[in-house]
Design a protein around this motif. Structure first.
Motif, PDB file in Angstrom:
ATOM      1  N   CYS A  10     129.866  66.113 -14.385  1.00 46.29           N
ATOM      2  CA  CYS A  10     128.628  66.726 -14.873  1.00 46.29           C
ATOM      3  C   CYS A  10     127.456  66.328 -13.990  1.00 46.29           C
ATOM      4  O   CYS A  10     127.499  65.324 -13.263  1.00 46.29           O
ATOM      5  CB  CYS A  10     128.358  66.313 -16.320  1.00 46.29           C
ATOM      6  SG  CYS A  10     128.233  64.536 -16.555  1.00 46.29           S
ATOM      7  N   ARG A  57     121.594  62.538 -20.426  1.00 47.10           N
ATOM      8  CA  ARG A  57     120.328  62.997 -19.860  1.00 47.10           C
ATOM      9  C   ARG A  57     119.157  62.523 -20.726  1.00 47.10           C
ATOM     10  O   ARG A  57     118.107  62.130 -20.198  1.00 47.10           O
ATOM     11  CB  ARG A  57     120.298  64.512 -19.736  1.00 47.10           C
ATOM     12  CG  ARG A  57     119.065  64.989 -18.974  1.00 47.10           C
ATOM     13  CD  ARG A  57     119.008  66.476 -18.763  1.00 47.10           C
ATOM     14  NE  ARG A  57     120.168  67.013 -18.105  1.00 47.10           N
ATOM     15  CZ  ARG A  57     120.145  68.131 -17.363  1.00 47.10           C
ATOM     16  NH1 ARG A  57     119.015  68.803 -17.211  1.00 47.10           N
ATOM     17  NH2 ARG A  57     121.255  68.590 -16.813  1.00 47.10           N
ATOM     18  N   ALA A 105     127.169  64.551 -22.290  1.00 48.04           N
ATOM     19  CA  ALA A 105     126.356  64.790 -21.091  1.00 48.04           C
ATOM     20  C   ALA A 105     124.877  64.921 -21.463  1.00 48.04           C
ATOM     21  O   ALA A 105     124.002  64.328 -20.815  1.00 48.04           O
ATOM     22  CB  ALA A 105     126.840  66.040 -20.375  1.00 48.04           C
ATOM     23  N   ARG A 106     124.584  65.671 -22.526  1.00 50.96           N
ATOM     24  CA  ARG A 106     123.187  65.837 -22.936  1.00 50.96           C
ATOM     25  C   ARG A 106     122.619  64.529 -23.467  1.00 50.96           C
ATOM     26  O   ARG A 106     121.427  64.236 -23.296  1.00 50.96           O
ATOM     27  CB  ARG A 106     123.080  66.937 -23.990  1.00 50.96           C
ATOM     28  CG  ARG A 106     123.485  68.302 -23.444  1.00 50.96           C
ATOM     29  CD  ARG A 106     123.342  69.399 -24.481  1.00 50.96           C
ATOM     30  NE  ARG A 106     121.939  69.719 -24.726  1.00 50.96           N
ATOM     31  CZ  ARG A 106     121.544  70.694 -25.549  1.00 50.96           C
ATOM     32  NH1 ARG A 106     122.446  71.413 -26.205  1.00 50.96           N
ATOM     33  NH2 ARG A 106     120.260  70.916 -25.732  1.00 50.96           N
ATOM     34  N   TYR A 165     121.744  62.361 -11.976  1.00 47.62           N
ATOM     35  CA  TYR A 165     120.528  61.773 -12.538  1.00 47.62           C
ATOM     36  C   TYR A 165     120.601  60.243 -12.529  1.00 47.62           C
ATOM     37  O   TYR A 165     119.621  59.559 -12.201  1.00 47.62           O
ATOM     38  CB  TYR A 165     120.331  62.254 -13.980  1.00 47.62           C
ATOM     39  CG  TYR A 165     119.707  63.616 -14.098  1.00 47.62           C
ATOM     40  CD1 TYR A 165     118.331  63.767 -14.210  1.00 47.62           C
ATOM     41  CD2 TYR A 165     120.497  64.764 -14.101  1.00 47.62           C
ATOM     42  CE1 TYR A 165     117.761  65.018 -14.326  1.00 47.62           C
ATOM     43  CE2 TYR A 165     119.930  66.028 -14.214  1.00 47.62           C
ATOM     44  CZ  TYR A 165     118.565  66.154 -14.326  1.00 47.62           C
ATOM     45  OH  TYR A 165     118.000  67.389 -14.434  1.00 47.62           O
ATOM     46  N   GLU A 222     124.723  65.099 -14.817  1.00 51.16           N
ATOM     47  CA  GLU A 222     124.057  63.862 -15.241  1.00 51.16           C
ATOM     48  C   GLU A 222     124.456  62.669 -14.381  1.00 51.16           C
ATOM     49  O   GLU A 222     123.696  61.682 -14.299  1.00 51.16           O
ATOM     50  CB  GLU A 222     124.354  63.587 -16.713  1.00 51.16           C
ATOM     51  CG  GLU A 222     123.544  64.423 -17.683  1.00 51.16           C
ATOM     52  CD  GLU A 222     123.968  65.887 -17.720  1.00 51.16           C
ATOM     53  OE1 GLU A 222     123.172  66.732 -18.183  1.00 51.16           O
ATOM     54  OE2 GLU A 222     125.122  66.192 -17.298  1.00 51.16           O
TER      55      GLU A 222
END
Length: 569
Positions: free
Chosen positions: A136, A100, A96-97, A141, A138
């Motif tokens: 998540c 992003r 997930a990070r 996003y 994201e």
């Protein structure tokens, strides 16, 4: 500038525990994280760069380093570090990070004009989420780029729906960045759909998230700048001024900040121009150009150059104004209606009319661009003697003013209506419209525009044989134009006042030198002057060499100012 630390300081001493090199690494890494947390971007960039000397940084710290690089203007380093951060996060299993990180990398690449690379990284982020069944934030996003494409492609309804999905995800996860960005996008979509009131309310929600939430610096800067541009598009000057002041404070709190500051300076210059603070406006836009030129390639530079051209045009520095417009065009920024109004000021009415007609045709479905062009269109058509075209343009301008319901646009429309009525032989009706326009400009604290309206009122009063009022109006505006340094407007007032021409040219100029100087004022080149006067370029150059010492000037711009000051044009 990066802090270089000799590699010997990073060599570990063999012992039962960590040596001094490890301790130093830990110290500088901690310092970098602390600098990042307090938004000291230059220090964070230097310290985190130093911390990656021989010990690889984890993905989270690489992400911090990438953000610090971007915010200090080190774009190439930012892109490279975002890429490393993405790969490190994937290797660490933090999908997930990593997604992003890929999203922000795509946004940074788009801002620098690298659309193909940006598309590749956004596609990679989408693929990662498709391979991992993660619920998540994201996912919200990654909805934003597609919604923005719909908005820019002329389908605001589709963009509105997708931004709505992003809002639902943002609210469910309570993510500050996505809360702000999704509401910003939906507000922009509403404005594009013609629902300015609802759009402004959503934009205010986005800004509320920035000012009261824990929004990251890149997201906050994007929201500030996009919101101010949206307010300018709907002619909401009050909000534009309010949020420009907020952006100024936000930038001032981060002395090392490179992005967003240049655009902030341009907006400040526009506000200062409207308020009659022209020297300050010129200084702000000069600072903006210098800031945006280093490093080169910032797309906002075109906006700054156009604003510089507008100020130079109003001050009568036509040659410099034209150069600014040309440079703005090279940066990809639209240069109309400014260039058309420059041609009008130079007496090239046919060129001005052709340009503004083309701009209107191209802006057939763009209400914002059309609104900006229509005011210039009405003025230029009146100068060309086409009252019917000016009347039609003013009719449409009033309809758009009613749609936007913005005081600025109402003032523009009332000014155009007064000018059309005057040209059409209705001075009494013109006075009524112009009085309404003057009141609006006065409330907007716009002295130059208010003074231009009073010039029209003076003409109307003369047609009504109210000569006392006409002269009082001209006396009042003469003082305003002198304070502003509005040389062309001041010359027009002198013409209307019936001031006699000088029998002898000032500074001992010969009649031919006066002719050359009058053409210099129009922005003509030596070749164009030679063609007009049927002389050689060498003769033109000799006249200029003789004139400049007489005038006590060293440039064409200064000679232009002299000509206006001494009523030679």
């Amino acid at each position: 500038m990066l802090v270089e630390i000799p590699s010997a300081r990073w060599v570990l001493v063999v012992s039962d525990g960590p040596g001094p090199g490890a301790a130093m690494h830990t110290d500088v890494l901690t310092q970098g994280r602390e600098s990042y947390a307090r938004w000291a971007w230059k220090a964070a960039y230097e310290e985190l760069s130093a911390a990656q000397g021989e010990t690889p940084l984890p993905g989270a710290d690489l992400y911090r380093l990438a953000v610090a690089a971007y915010l200090t203007g080190a774009d190439a380093a930012a892109v490279e570090t975002f890429q490393r951060a993405h790969h490190a996060l994937v290797d660490q299993g933090e999908v997930a990070r990593a997604v992003r990180c890929g999203f922000w990398l795509g946004i940074v690449l788009v801002q620098r004009g690298h659309h193909a690379q940006a598309g590749g990284w956004l596609a990679r982020a989408q693929r990662l989420l498709a391979e991992e069944p993660l619920d998540c934030v994201e996912r919200g996003y990654l909805l934003l780029p597609g919604a923005l494409r719909s908005l820019e492609g002329g389908d605001p309804s589709a963009a509105y729906a997708v931004f709505g999905e992003a809002i639902e995800i943002a609210d469910r996860f309570g993510d500050p960045d996505l809360v702000a960005l999704s509401r910003l996008g939906r507000g922009q979509a509403l404005v594009a759909m013609g629902e300015a009131g609802a759009g402004v309310a959503m934009l205010d929600e986005a800004m509320l998230a920035v000012t009261t939430g824990d929004v990251s610096p890149i997201a906050a800067g994007l929201v500030y700048c996009a919101l101010i541009l949206a307010c300018r598009q709907i002619f909401d000057l009050r909000r534009a001024q309010e949020w420009t002041a907020a952006l100024s404070r936000w930038c001032a709190a981060q002395p090392d900040l490179k992005p967003y500051r240049g655009q902030c300076l341009v907006h400040r210059s526009e506000i200062m121009q409207l308020r009659g603070e022209w020297p300050e406006a010129m200084e702000e836009v000069r600072r903006a150009c210098a800031h945006l030129n280093e490093p080169p390639g910032d797309p906002v530079l075109g906006m700054a150059l156009y604003q510089q051209g507008e100020l130079l045009r109003l001050r009568g520095e036509f040659a410099r104004a034209e150069q600014a417009y040309r440079e703005a065009s090279e940066c990809g920024h639209p240069i109309q209606p400014g260039l058309a109004l420059l041609r009008l000021a130079q007496g090239r009415v046919g060129d001005a009319a052709a340009a503004v007609r083309r701009v209107l045709d191209e802006a057939e479905s763009d209400r914002v661009a059309r609104s900006r062009a229509l005011a210039a269109y009405a003025e230029i058509m009146l100068a060309a003697g086409d009252v019917e075209a000016a009347r039609a343009g003013t009719d449409e301008l009033e309809v758009l003013a009613a749609d936007f319901d913005a005081p600025y646009l109402w003032a523009v429309a009332a000014t155009a209506r007064g000018a059309v009525l005057l040209a059409d032989g209705h001075p009494r009706g013109s006075c009524v419209a112009l009085r309404r326009a003057w009141t609006s400009w006065h409330q907007l604290e716009a002295p130059y525009e208010a003074a231009r309206v009073r010039v029209l009122m003076a003409r109307a009063c003369r047609e009504l044989e109210d000569h006392d009022t006409a002269e009082m109006e001209l006396d009042a505006v003469r003082h305003v134009f002198e304070q502003l340094g509005a040389a062309p407007a001041l010359a027009r007032v002198a013409e209307l006042s019936g001031m006699p021409a000088r029998r002898e040219a000032p500074a001992g100029l010969t009649p031919r030198e006066v002719e050359v100087l009058k053409l210099v004022v129009t922005g003509a080149t030596n070749r164009e002057i030679a063609d007009r006067l049927v002389i050689s370029e060498k003769t033109v150059a000799r006249h200029l060499d003789n004139m400049f010492p007489k005038l006590g000037v060293s440039s064409r711009a200064a000679a232009t100012a002299f000509a206006y000051q001494h009523k030679l044009v």
